[in-house]
Design a protein around this motif. Structure first.
Motif, PDB file in Angstrom:
ATOM      1  N   PHE A  29      13.652  -8.218   3.715  1.00  0.00           N
ATOM      2  CA  PHE A  29      12.760  -7.806   2.632  1.00  0.00           C
ATOM      3  C   PHE A  29      11.297  -7.853   3.068  1.00  0.00           C
ATOM      4  N   ARG A  30      10.951  -8.792   3.944  1.00  0.00           N
ATOM      5  CA  ARG A  30       9.562  -8.899   4.415  1.00  0.00           C
ATOM      6  C   ARG A  30       9.176  -7.682   5.249  1.00  0.00           C
ATOM      7  N   TRP A  31      10.084  -7.273   6.140  1.00  0.00           N
ATOM      8  CA  TRP A  31       9.793  -6.098   6.953  1.00  0.00           C
ATOM      9  C   TRP A  31       9.626  -4.867   6.081  1.00  0.00           C
ATOM     10  N   MET A  32      10.406  -4.811   5.002  1.00  0.00           N
ATOM     11  CA  MET A  32      10.312  -3.650   4.110  1.00  0.00           C
ATOM     12  C   MET A  32       8.965  -3.600   3.403  1.00  0.00           C
ATOM     13  N   TRP A  33       8.484  -4.750   2.892  1.00  0.00           N
ATOM     14  CA  TRP A  33       7.181  -4.678   2.231  1.00  0.00           C
ATOM     15  C   TRP A  33       6.047  -4.555   3.231  1.00  0.00           C
ATOM     16  N   ILE A  34       6.234  -5.047   4.448  1.00  0.00           N
ATOM     17  CA  ILE A  34       5.214  -4.820   5.478  1.00  0.00           C
ATOM     18  C   ILE A  34       5.106  -3.327   5.771  1.00  0.00           C
ATOM     19  N   LEU A  35       6.245  -2.663   5.880  1.00  0.00           N
ATOM     20  CA  LEU A  35       6.228  -1.213   6.087  1.00  0.00           C
ATOM     21  C   LEU A  35       5.618  -0.520   4.874  1.00  0.00           C
ATOM     22  N   GLY A  36       5.934  -1.011   3.688  1.00  0.00           N
ATOM     23  CA  GLY A  36       5.321  -0.473   2.475  1.00  0.00           C
ATOM     24  C   GLY A  36       3.809  -0.608   2.491  1.00  0.00           C
ATOM     25  N   LEU A  37       3.307  -1.748   2.957  1.00  0.00           N
ATOM     26  CA  LEU A  37       1.861  -1.933   3.060  1.00  0.00           C
ATOM     27  C   LEU A  37       1.253  -0.957   4.058  1.00  0.00           C
ATOM     28  N   GLY A  38       1.958  -0.736   5.153  1.00  0.00           N
ATOM     29  CA  GLY A  38       1.474   0.242   6.127  1.00  0.00           C
ATOM     30  C   GLY A  38       1.375   1.629   5.518  1.00  0.00           C
ATOM     31  N   LYS A  39       2.400   2.013   4.769  1.00  0.00           N
ATOM     32  CA  LYS A  39       2.379   3.324   4.094  1.00  0.00           C
ATOM     33  C   LYS A  39       1.227   3.393   3.102  1.00  0.00           C
ATOM     34  N   PHE A  40       1.013   2.283   2.364  1.00  0.00           N
ATOM     35  CA  PHE A  40      -0.075   2.224   1.389  1.00  0.00           C
ATOM     36  C   PHE A  40      -1.423   2.384   2.096  1.00  0.00           C
ATOM     37  N   GLN A  41      -1.566   1.726   3.236  1.00  0.00           N
ATOM     38  CA  GLN A  41      -2.818   1.807   3.987  1.00  0.00           C
ATOM     39  C   GLN A  41      -3.074   3.231   4.456  1.00  0.00           C
ATOM     40  N   LEU A  42      -2.009   3.995   4.668  1.00  0.00           N
ATOM     41  CA  LEU A  42      -2.138   5.394   5.080  1.00  0.00           C
ATOM     42  C   LEU A  42      -2.217   6.345   3.888  1.00  0.00           C
ATOM     43  N   ASN A  43      -2.328   5.775   2.681  1.00  0.00           N
ATOM     44  CA  ASN A  43      -2.387   6.549   1.432  1.00  0.00           C
ATOM     45  C   ASN A  43      -1.105   7.324   1.162  1.00  0.00           C
ATOM     46  N   ALA A  44      -0.009   6.884   1.716  1.00  0.00           N
ATOM     47  CA  ALA A  44       1.304   7.470   1.443  1.00  0.00           C
ATOM     48  C   ALA A  44       1.955   6.619   0.354  1.00  0.00           C
ATOM     49  N   ASP A  45       1.376   6.693  -0.844  1.00  0.00           N
ATOM     50  CA  ASP A  45       1.751   5.767  -1.911  1.00  0.00           C
ATOM     51  C   ASP A  45       3.189   5.925  -2.388  1.00  0.00           C
ATOM     52  N   ALA A  46       3.698   7.138  -2.441  1.00  0.00           N
ATOM     53  CA  ALA A  46       5.092   7.322  -2.873  1.00  0.00           C
ATOM     54  C   ALA A  46       6.049   6.657  -1.878  1.00  0.00           C
ATOM     55  N   GLU A  47       5.775   6.812  -0.592  1.00  0.00           N
ATOM     56  CA  GLU A  47       6.610   6.158   0.420  1.00  0.00           C
ATOM     57  C   GLU A  47       6.438   4.640   0.352  1.00  0.00           C
ATOM     58  N   ALA A  48       5.222   4.194   0.093  1.00  0.00           N
ATOM     59  CA  ALA A  48       4.969   2.751  -0.035  1.00  0.00           C
ATOM     60  C   ALA A  48       5.793   2.184  -1.182  1.00  0.00           C
ATOM     61  N   ALA A  49       5.799   2.887  -2.310  1.00  0.00           N
ATOM     62  CA  ALA A  49       6.573   2.420  -3.472  1.00  0.00           C
ATOM     63  C   ALA A  49       8.062   2.361  -3.146  1.00  0.00           C
ATOM     64  N   ALA A  50       8.557   3.351  -2.426  1.00  0.00           N
ATOM     65  CA  ALA A  50       9.979   3.358  -2.061  1.00  0.00           C
ATOM     66  C   ALA A  50      10.319   2.134  -1.208  1.00  0.00           C
ATOM     67  N   TRP A  51       9.462   1.809  -0.232  1.00  0.00           N
ATOM     68  CA  TRP A  51       9.717   0.640   0.606  1.00  0.00           C
ATOM     69  C   TRP A  51       9.591  -0.659  -0.178  1.00  0.00           C
ATOM     70  N   MET A  52       8.632  -0.703  -1.104  1.00  0.00           N
ATOM     71  CA  MET A  52       8.495  -1.908  -1.936  1.00  0.00           C
ATOM     72  C   MET A  52       9.737  -2.099  -2.810  1.00  0.00           C
ATOM     73  N   ARG A  53      10.249  -1.003  -3.330  1.00  0.00           N
ATOM     74  CA  ARG A  53      11.469  -1.101  -4.150  1.00  0.00           C
ATOM     75  C   ARG A  53      12.659  -1.567  -3.306  1.00  0.00           C
ATOM     76  N   LEU A  54      12.786  -1.036  -2.096  1.00  0.00           N
ATOM     77  CA  LEU A  54      13.860  -1.491  -1.200  1.00  0.00           C
ATOM     78  C   LEU A  54      13.719  -2.983  -0.908  1.00  0.00           C
ATOM     79  N   SER A  55      12.501  -3.419  -0.715  1.00  0.00           N
ATOM     80  CA  SER A  55      12.250  -4.835  -0.463  1.00  0.00           C
ATOM     81  C   SER A  55      12.726  -5.686  -1.633  1.00  0.00           C
ATOM     82  N   LEU A  56      12.436  -5.228  -2.848  1.00  0.00           N
ATOM     83  CA  LEU A  56      12.865  -5.982  -4.029  1.00  0.00           C
ATOM     84  C   LEU A  56      14.372  -5.906  -4.243  1.00  0.00           C
ATOM     85  N   GLU A  57      14.997  -4.811  -3.844  1.00  0.00           N
ATOM     86  CA  GLU A  57      16.461  -4.752  -3.910  1.00  0.00           C
ATOM     87  C   GLU A  57      17.073  -5.780  -2.964  1.00  0.00           C
ATOM     88  N   ALA A  58      16.409  -5.996  -1.833  1.00  0.00           N
ATOM     89  CA  ALA A  58      16.910  -6.958  -0.849  1.00  0.00           C
ATOM     90  C   ALA A  58      16.672  -8.398  -1.295  1.00  0.00           C
TER      91      ALA A  58
END
Length: 131
Positions: A29-58
């Motif tokens: 789950f940590r790797w998933m939200w880290i990837l989500g943060l990376g996507k967020f930093q790149l302004n890829a917010d929809a992808e960031a949200a998807a990774w954050m949701r996967l992290s919470l599913e985990a």
């Protein structure tokens, strides 16, 4: 409990491969939200949200995952979902505030500071208390 948003020498393919090799890793789950943060930093917010949701599913019991998802959803223009995510996070960590998050800031790199400011803005829009 601050979360650093910094550019890591780890890319999405690296994380996907790690998750493939170790699908039952209890810290995936940590790797998933880290990837989500990376996507967020790149302004890829929809992808960031998807990774954050996967992290919470985990792992639904991680308060920071809820807060991060709330910030991203706020930037996506989904205020009700953002507030709900923050409320879920506050259920686990009722002492989480903008002030407490800001104290965790480390570094003076302009890219890091800009991403951190954007994340803080999202947390504020999602209803994290100022503290």
């Amino acid at each position: 409990t601050g979360v650093q948003t910094c550019a890591l020498p780890i890319s999405e393919p690296h994380i996907r491969e790690a998750l493939r090799l170790s699908p039952r890793d209890i810290f995936a789950f940590r790797w998933m939200w880290i990837l989500g943060l990376g996507k967020f930093q790149l302004n890829a917010d929809a992808e960031a949200a998807a990774w954050m949701r996967l992290s919470l599913e985990a792992n639904r019991n991680q308060p920071i995952g809820h807060f991060l998802l709330g910030a991203v959803l706020a930037h996506l223009g989904l205020p009700d979902e953002a507030r709900a995510a923050v409320q879920a996070g506050l259920g686990f960590d009722p002492g989480f505030t903008i002030h407490r998050f800001s104290v965790g800031e480390s570094g003076n790199d302009p890219t890091y500071l800009a991403a951190r400011a954007r994340l803080t803005e999202g947390l504020r829009m999602a209803g994290v208390p100022e503290g």
